[in-house]
Design a protein around this motif. Structure first.
Motif, PDB file in Angstrom:
ATOM      1  N   ILE A  78      27.441  -0.731   3.370  1.00  0.00           N
ATOM      2  CA  ILE A  78      26.076  -0.528   3.036  1.00  0.00           C
ATOM      3  C   ILE A  78      25.325  -1.727   3.313  1.00  0.00           C
ATOM      4  CG2 ILE A  78      24.385   0.103   1.616  1.00  0.00           C
ATOM      5  CD1 ILE A  78      25.999   2.438   2.473  1.00  0.00           C
ATOM      6  N   PHE A  79      24.536  -1.938   4.230  1.00  0.00           N
ATOM      7  CA  PHE A  79      23.735  -3.208   4.503  1.00  0.00           C
ATOM      8  C   PHE A  79      22.389  -2.984   3.631  1.00  0.00           C
ATOM      9  CE2 PHE A  79      26.250  -3.368   8.148  1.00  0.00           C
ATOM     10  CZ  PHE A  79      26.534  -4.764   8.145  1.00  0.00           C
ATOM     11  N   GLY A  80      22.133  -3.702   2.815  1.00  0.00           N
ATOM     12  CA  GLY A  80      21.051  -3.842   1.895  1.00  0.00           C
ATOM     13  C   GLY A  80      20.488  -5.148   1.447  1.00  0.00           C
ATOM     14  N   SER A  81      19.683  -5.120   0.341  1.00  0.00           N
ATOM     15  CA  SER A  81      19.208  -6.462  -0.144  1.00  0.00           C
ATOM     16  C   SER A  81      18.757  -6.063  -1.628  1.00  0.00           C
ATOM     17  CB  SER A  81      18.012  -6.813   0.732  1.00  0.00           C
ATOM     18  OG  SER A  81      17.257  -7.917   0.019  1.00  0.00           O
ATOM     19  N   ARG A  85      13.551  -1.939  -2.366  1.00  0.00           N
ATOM     20  CA  ARG A  85      13.399  -0.901  -3.585  1.00  0.00           C
ATOM     21  C   ARG A  85      14.319   0.447  -3.201  1.00  0.00           C
ATOM     22  NH1 ARG A  85      13.058  -0.014  -8.335  1.00  0.00           N
ATOM     23  NH2 ARG A  85      11.815   1.782  -8.947  1.00  0.00           N
ATOM     24  N   PRO A  86      14.442   0.950  -1.763  1.00  0.00           N
ATOM     25  CA  PRO A  86      15.246   2.037  -1.506  1.00  0.00           C
ATOM     26  C   PRO A  86      16.584   1.707  -2.050  1.00  0.00           C
ATOM     27  CG  PRO A  86      13.712   1.831   0.112  1.00  0.00           C
ATOM     28  CD  PRO A  86      13.469   0.604  -0.703  1.00  0.00           C
ATOM     29  N   CYS A  87      17.121   0.287  -1.723  1.00  0.00           N
ATOM     30  CA  CYS A  87      18.441  -0.356  -1.897  1.00  0.00           C
ATOM     31  C   CYS A  87      18.856  -0.149  -3.704  1.00  0.00           C
ATOM     32  CB  CYS A  87      18.777  -1.440  -1.594  1.00  0.00           C
ATOM     33  SG  CYS A  87      18.490  -1.692   0.095  1.00  0.00           S
ATOM     34  N   GLN A  88      17.645  -0.447  -4.337  1.00  0.00           N
ATOM     35  CA  GLN A  88      17.886  -0.487  -5.640  1.00  0.00           C
ATOM     36  C   GLN A  88      17.852   1.186  -6.236  1.00  0.00           C
ATOM     37  OE1 GLN A  88      14.060  -2.167  -6.803  1.00  0.00           O
ATOM     38  NE2 GLN A  88      14.849  -4.413  -6.262  1.00  0.00           N
ATOM     39  N   THR A 149      17.031  -1.246   6.028  1.00  0.00           N
ATOM     40  CA  THR A 149      18.001  -1.160   4.721  1.00  0.00           C
ATOM     41  C   THR A 149      17.589   0.097   3.678  1.00  0.00           C
ATOM     42  OG1 THR A 149      16.859  -3.074   3.449  1.00  0.00           O
ATOM     43  CG2 THR A 149      18.871  -3.550   4.905  1.00  0.00           C
ATOM     44  N   PRO A 150      18.272   0.575   3.175  1.00  0.00           N
ATOM     45  CA  PRO A 150      19.836   0.655   3.354  1.00  0.00           C
ATOM     46  C   PRO A 150      20.216   1.382   4.251  1.00  0.00           C
ATOM     47  CG  PRO A 150      19.157   2.106   1.593  1.00  0.00           C
ATOM     48  CD  PRO A 150      17.978   1.551   2.022  1.00  0.00           C
ATOM     49  N   PHE A 151      21.151   0.802   5.167  1.00  0.00           N
ATOM     50  CA  PHE A 151      21.697   1.344   6.425  1.00  0.00           C
ATOM     51  C   PHE A 151      23.287   1.237   6.029  1.00  0.00           C
ATOM     52  CE2 PHE A 151      22.673   2.040  10.716  1.00  0.00           C
ATOM     53  CZ  PHE A 151      21.920   2.897  11.181  1.00  0.00           C
ATOM     54  N   GLY A 152      23.873   2.345   6.430  1.00  0.00           N
ATOM     55  CA  GLY A 152      25.378   2.749   6.216  1.00  0.00           C
ATOM     56  C   GLY A 152      25.927   2.958   7.430  1.00  0.00           C
ATOM     57  N   GLY A 159      39.276   1.366  11.966  1.00  0.00           N
ATOM     58  CA  GLY A 159      38.022   0.265  12.255  1.00  0.00           C
ATOM     59  C   GLY A 159      37.102   0.947  13.008  1.00  0.00           C
ATOM     60  N   ARG A 160      37.120   2.135  13.479  1.00  0.00           N
ATOM     61  CA  ARG A 160      36.055   2.675  14.441  1.00  0.00           C
ATOM     62  C   ARG A 160      34.837   3.058  13.352  1.00  0.00           C
ATOM     63  NH1 ARG A 160      40.539   5.552  16.637  1.00  0.00           N
ATOM     64  NH2 ARG A 160      39.675   7.315  15.518  1.00  0.00           N
ATOM     65  N   ILE A 161      33.690   3.326  13.916  1.00  0.00           N
ATOM     66  CA  ILE A 161      32.524   3.620  13.171  1.00  0.00           C
ATOM     67  C   ILE A 161      32.583   5.240  13.504  1.00  0.00           C
ATOM     68  CG2 ILE A 161      30.046   3.749  13.219  1.00  0.00           C
ATOM     69  CD1 ILE A 161      31.131   0.870  12.444  1.00  0.00           C
ATOM     70  N   LEU A 162      32.733   6.006  12.265  1.00  0.00           N
ATOM     71  CA  LEU A 162      32.559   7.567  12.192  1.00  0.00           C
ATOM     72  C   LEU A 162      31.080   8.023  12.127  1.00  0.00           C
ATOM     73  CD1 LEU A 162      35.439   7.938   9.490  1.00  0.00           C
ATOM     74  CD2 LEU A 162      35.362   8.577  11.927  1.00  0.00           C
ATOM     75  N   GLY A 163      30.426   7.237  11.322  1.00  0.00           N
ATOM     76  CA  GLY A 163      28.999   7.762  10.974  1.00  0.00           C
ATOM     77  C   GLY A 163      28.047   6.565  10.737  1.00  0.00           C
ATOM     78  N   LYS A 164      26.816   6.913  10.826  1.00  0.00           N
ATOM     79  CA  LYS A 164      25.964   5.695  10.685  1.00  0.00           C
ATOM     80  C   LYS A 164      24.321   6.224  10.337  1.00  0.00           C
ATOM     81  CE  LYS A 164      24.545   5.192  15.525  1.00  0.00           C
ATOM     82  NZ  LYS A 164      24.143   4.166  16.662  1.00  0.00           N
ATOM     83  N   GLY A 165      23.772   5.463   9.703  1.00  0.00           N
ATOM     84  CA  GLY A 165      22.394   6.007   9.312  1.00  0.00           C
ATOM     85  C   GLY A 165      21.861   5.490   8.078  1.00  0.00           C
ATOM     86  N   LEU A 166      20.596   5.621   8.100  1.00  0.00           N
ATOM     87  CA  LEU A 166      19.741   5.222   6.715  1.00  0.00           C
ATOM     88  C   LEU A 166      20.374   6.057   5.753  1.00  0.00           C
ATOM     89  CD1 LEU A 166      17.369   3.420   6.085  1.00  0.00           C
ATOM     90  CD2 LEU A 166      15.797   5.538   6.424  1.00  0.00           C
ATOM     91  N   VAL A 167      20.887   5.546   4.848  1.00  0.00           N
ATOM     92  CA  VAL A 167      21.102   6.140   3.533  1.00  0.00           C
ATOM     93  C   VAL A 167      20.283   5.870   2.211  1.00  0.00           C
ATOM     94  CG1 VAL A 167      23.485   6.215   4.123  1.00  0.00           C
ATOM     95  CG2 VAL A 167      22.844   4.192   3.134  1.00  0.00           C
ATOM     96  N   ASN A 168      19.718   6.818   1.836  1.00  0.00           N
ATOM     97  CA  ASN A 168      18.698   6.765   0.625  1.00  0.00           C
ATOM     98  C   ASN A 168      19.019   7.838  -0.608  1.00  0.00           C
ATOM     99  OD1 ASN A 168      16.649   5.045   1.433  1.00  0.00           O
ATOM    100  ND2 ASN A 168      15.955   6.604   2.997  1.00  0.00           N
ATOM    101  N   SER A 169      20.328   8.416  -0.399  1.00  0.00           N
ATOM    102  CA  SER A 169      20.702   9.290  -1.447  1.00  0.00           C
ATOM    103  C   SER A 169      22.140   9.526  -1.274  1.00  0.00           C
ATOM    104  CB  SER A 169      19.833  10.485  -1.457  1.00  0.00           C
ATOM    105  OG  SER A 169      20.433  11.541  -0.258  1.00  0.00           O
ATOM    106  N   ARG A 170      22.725  10.033  -2.329  1.00  0.00           N
ATOM    107  CA  ARG A 170      24.393  10.519  -2.147  1.00  0.00           C
ATOM    108  C   ARG A 170      24.353  11.635  -1.159  1.00  0.00           C
ATOM    109  NH1 ARG A 170      28.459  12.616  -6.624  1.00  0.00           N
ATOM    110  NH2 ARG A 170      30.039  12.709  -5.368  1.00  0.00           N
ATOM    111  N   ILE A 171      23.700  12.358  -0.747  1.00  0.00           N
ATOM    112  CA  ILE A 171      23.746  13.225   0.248  1.00  0.00           C
ATOM    113  C   ILE A 171      23.793  12.713   1.671  1.00  0.00           C
ATOM    114  CG2 ILE A 171      22.514  15.090   1.915  1.00  0.00           C
ATOM    115  CD1 ILE A 171      21.425  15.995  -0.991  1.00  0.00           C
TER     116      ILE A 171
END
Length: 187
Positions: A78-81, A85-88, A149-152, A159-171
């Motif tokens: 998870i790339f964040g900061s 606020r969405p990361c928090q 961010t947050p981008f997961g 070591g291959r990328i299975l999935g990616k995307g903006l992550v704002n929730s557990r779903i």
């Protein structure tokens, strides 16, 4: 007559500012919707199925973590900061996801902030996943092609990328691991 002119000018300015605020809110919503759709996701982040770029970054205790050392394990990056606020807001869901998947997924929160900022963030928001401080001499976010961010990234055992995307929730976190490579997040 001049007081009527002043009142009408003030009312028009209030209306104009309210309209500008509404346009800004709608523009932001359209951007969030776009980032959640397959076109936005496919543009951000390195391509699904490609090899995740290797890196080494220390955790809050100064222990270095190298991506290649985790081959054979599924990872969540998870790339964040700390200032995002969405990361928090994601942290409680990230903690729950981590606890529910502790036997099959190893999560990491990657931040370009200083070790001290990351430590304050971890204490303040009760972050229970390792926070890695991204080195400032190279831009890991550029190598992973993340702009928001947050981008997961879900990374498989090889070591291959299975999935990616903006992550704002557990779903959103769960969806990263559920869809096959190349399958869009939303149509």
């Amino acid at each position: 007559m001049s007081s009527l002119w002043i009142i009408s000018t003030v009312v028009l300015w209030i209306f104009l500012l309210a309209l500008a605020f509404l346009v800004f809110v709608l523009y932001r919503q359209v951007g969030l919707i776009y980032l959640g759709r397959s076109q936005g996701v496919s543009r951000d982040g390195i391509a699904e199925g490609s090899q995740a770029p290797d890196f080494t970054a220390p955790d809050l205790n100064g222990v270095p973590h190298r991506l290649a050392d985790y081959r054979g394990q599924r990872l969540l990056l998870i790339f964040g900061s700390p200032n995002c606020r969405p990361c928090q807001q994601l942290i409680p869901d990230l903690n729950e996801f981590s606890a529910a998947h502790k036997s099959d997924v190893r999560p990491f929160f990657l931040s370009g902030a200083s070790r001290e900022e990351n430590a304050r963030f971890a204490d303040l928001y009760d972050v229970r996943v390792p926070i890695l401080t991204i080195p400032t001499d190279e831009s890991l976010q550029s190598r992973y092609l993340t702009r928001v961010t947050p981008f997961g990234f879900a990374v498989d055992e090889e070591g291959r990328i299975l999935g990616k995307g903006l992550v704002n929730s557990r779903i959103h976190l769960e969806v990263l691991f559920e869809r096959p490579v190349g399958d869009p997040l939303n149509n």
